[in-house]
Write a protein that holds these residues in place. Structure first.
Motif, PDB file in Angstrom:
ATOM      1  N   UNK A 104     103.869  63.315  10.869  1.00 23.08           N
ATOM      2  CA  UNK A 104     104.497  62.353   9.967  1.00 23.08           C
ATOM      3  C   UNK A 104     106.012  62.539   9.963  1.00 23.08           C
ATOM      4  N   UNK A 105     106.451  63.784   9.849  1.00 25.92           N
ATOM      5  CA  UNK A 105     107.877  64.063   9.814  1.00 25.92           C
ATOM      6  C   UNK A 105     108.541  63.773  11.154  1.00 25.92           C
ATOM      7  N   UNK A 106     107.856  64.100  12.260  1.00 24.02           N
ATOM      8  CA  UNK A 106     108.436  63.848  13.584  1.00 24.02           C
ATOM      9  C   UNK A 106     108.582  62.351  13.862  1.00 24.02           C
ATOM     10  N   UNK A 107     107.575  61.579  13.498  1.00 27.50           N
ATOM     11  CA  UNK A 107     107.662  60.125  13.686  1.00 27.50           C
ATOM     12  C   UNK A 107     108.764  59.561  12.803  1.00 27.50           C
ATOM     13  N   UNK A 108     108.894  60.092  11.601  1.00 21.74           N
ATOM     14  CA  UNK A 108     109.967  59.657  10.710  1.00 21.74           C
ATOM     15  C   UNK A 108     111.328  59.898  11.352  1.00 21.74           C
ATOM     16  N   UNK A 123      95.553  59.298   9.374  1.00 24.60           N
ATOM     17  CA  UNK A 123      96.997  59.203   9.198  1.00 24.60           C
ATOM     18  C   UNK A 123      97.713  59.133  10.538  1.00 24.60           C
ATOM     19  N   UNK A 124      97.259  59.951  11.486  1.00 18.97           N
ATOM     20  CA  UNK A 124      97.899  59.961  12.800  1.00 18.97           C
ATOM     21  C   UNK A 124      97.665  58.635  13.529  1.00 18.97           C
ATOM     22  N   UNK A 125      96.482  58.049  13.396  1.00 17.38           N
ATOM     23  CA  UNK A 125      96.239  56.733  13.993  1.00 17.38           C
ATOM     24  C   UNK A 125      97.243  55.712  13.453  1.00 17.38           C
ATOM     25  N   UNK A 126      97.465  55.710  12.138  1.00 15.90           N
ATOM     26  CA  UNK A 126      98.426  54.772  11.549  1.00 15.90           C
ATOM     27  C   UNK A 126      99.836  55.048  12.058  1.00 15.90           C
ATOM     28  N   UNK A 127     100.172  56.314  12.223  1.00 16.46           N
ATOM     29  CA  UNK A 127     101.498  56.656  12.739  1.00 16.46           C
ATOM     30  C   UNK A 127     101.687  56.159  14.162  1.00 16.46           C
ATOM     31  N   UNK A 128     100.620  56.223  14.960  1.00 14.33           N
ATOM     32  CA  UNK A 128     100.726  55.729  16.332  1.00 14.33           C
ATOM     33  C   UNK A 128     100.901  54.208  16.365  1.00 14.33           C
ATOM     34  N   UNK A 129     100.268  53.505  15.452  1.00 15.13           N
ATOM     35  CA  UNK A 129     100.454  52.059  15.354  1.00 15.13           C
ATOM     36  C   UNK A 129     101.895  51.733  14.957  1.00 15.13           C
ATOM     37  N   UNK A 130     102.444  52.512  14.041  1.00  9.25           N
ATOM     38  CA  UNK A 130     103.837  52.317  13.655  1.00  9.25           C
ATOM     39  C   UNK A 130     104.762  52.591  14.836  1.00  9.25           C
ATOM     40  N   UNK A 131     104.426  53.610  15.636  1.00  9.07           N
ATOM     41  CA  UNK A 131     105.226  53.924  16.818  1.00  9.07           C
ATOM     42  C   UNK A 131     105.184  52.788  17.831  1.00  9.07           C
TER      43      UNK A 131
END
Length: 284
Positions: free
Chosen positions: A270-274, A185-193
């Motif tokens: 997840x919440x912080x990236x959001x 999940x964190x890998x996907x969040x970094x890609x979104x970032x």
């Protein structure tokens, strides 16, 4: 094998859906098998009526109302039987075809040998169902995590509209949390970032957005320093601080092969990236 209301991979089924889709048909199949296997000891009124061929009707005609609950005719071939089950069970369907053909081949009066043949086929049908069911696995998602799996706008409409290229990774990040794959999940969040950072660089005319994040942060800091001292500059400063925190606490660690994240950490990230991406969507 085709099936009515087939299971859709990637879709969550509630317990109610599962019971509604599976139990009624399987219960009737099991009941029919059990009753037919009793032979002379049949007690279910529907089955008794179905096997009562004294009226002269064929066994196929007498059983039709019962079997219609669990089978249907193929649209392209009326002789082909299709199970009304929400999953593929090839050997079960093949055996249903044999049972149906046997039933259709007998005319009154039915001999004990013919009944024994049908009961043997039905017993094999039961065994095939028991053999195939364990192969169909379901994954339980805790109720509090369902939203991570099903929600399309995980970060809200503002992020969806402003960063459309990041949506697949955001959705997959949510699904990974729901399925217990927290580091993924964190890998996907970094890609979104990274997608969002690219948009940030374009907005502030920062060149080469694919550079190492430390250099991008340095250029972003310079751009913010040149802004007038107002609320917008304060908002950009907060954005810079959040991006720096992502770099230090998440991105560098995530690229390390032994790095893992707990469920609590992945949900926090997840919440912080959001929060960051919603803030950035307003700024640019």
């Amino acid at each position: 094998m085709s099936s009515a209301g087939g299971v859709q991979p990637g879709k969550l089924w509630s317990l109610f859906d599962m019971l509604r889709a599976y139990v009624s048909e399987f219960f009737f199949i099991a009941q029919l098998i059990a009753e037919m296997e009793k032979g002379g000891g049949i007690s279910n009124p529907d089955v008794v009526k179905a096997l009562d061929i004294s009226s002269g009707a064929t066994l196929e005609a007498r059983l039709a109302p019962i079997w219609e609950k669990i089978i249907s005719r193929d649209e392209d071939d009326s002789k082909t039987i299709v199970l009304k089950l929400p999953m593929s069970m090839p050997s079960v369907e093949a055996q249903v075809q044999r049972v149906w053909r046997a039933i259709g081949s007998f005319t009154p009066p039915m001999s004990s040998n013919q009944l024994s043949e049908i009961l043997g086929l039905v017993t094999d049908l039961r065994n095939r169902i028991q053999d195939e069911l364990p192969a169909h696995k379901m994954y339980y998602v805790r109720p509090e995590l369902v939203r991570y799996y099903e929600d399309k706008d995980q970060f809200g409409n503002r992020v969806t509209e402003r960063f459309p290229n990041s949506i697949p990774d955001i959705e997959n990040a949510g699904k990974c949390i729901a399925l217990g794959q927290d580091t993924a999940s964190v890998f996907h969040l970094m890609r979104a970032m990274e997608c969002a950072v690219g948009e940030l660089c374009t907005s502030l005319q920062i060149p080469n957005p694919d550079r190492e994040w430390g250099k991008l942060l340095s250029d972003l800091h310079a751009k913010i320093g040149a802004m007038p001292k107002d609320k917008k500059r304060d908002a950009w400063s907060e954005c810079h601080a959040n991006l720096y925190h992502v770099k230090q606490a998440w991105r560098n660690s995530t690229m390390h092969p032994i790095s893992t994240y707990s469920p609590e950490q992945s949900k926090d990230i997840f919440q912080c990236v959001r929060t960051f991406m919603n803030q950035l969507a307003i700024l640019i």
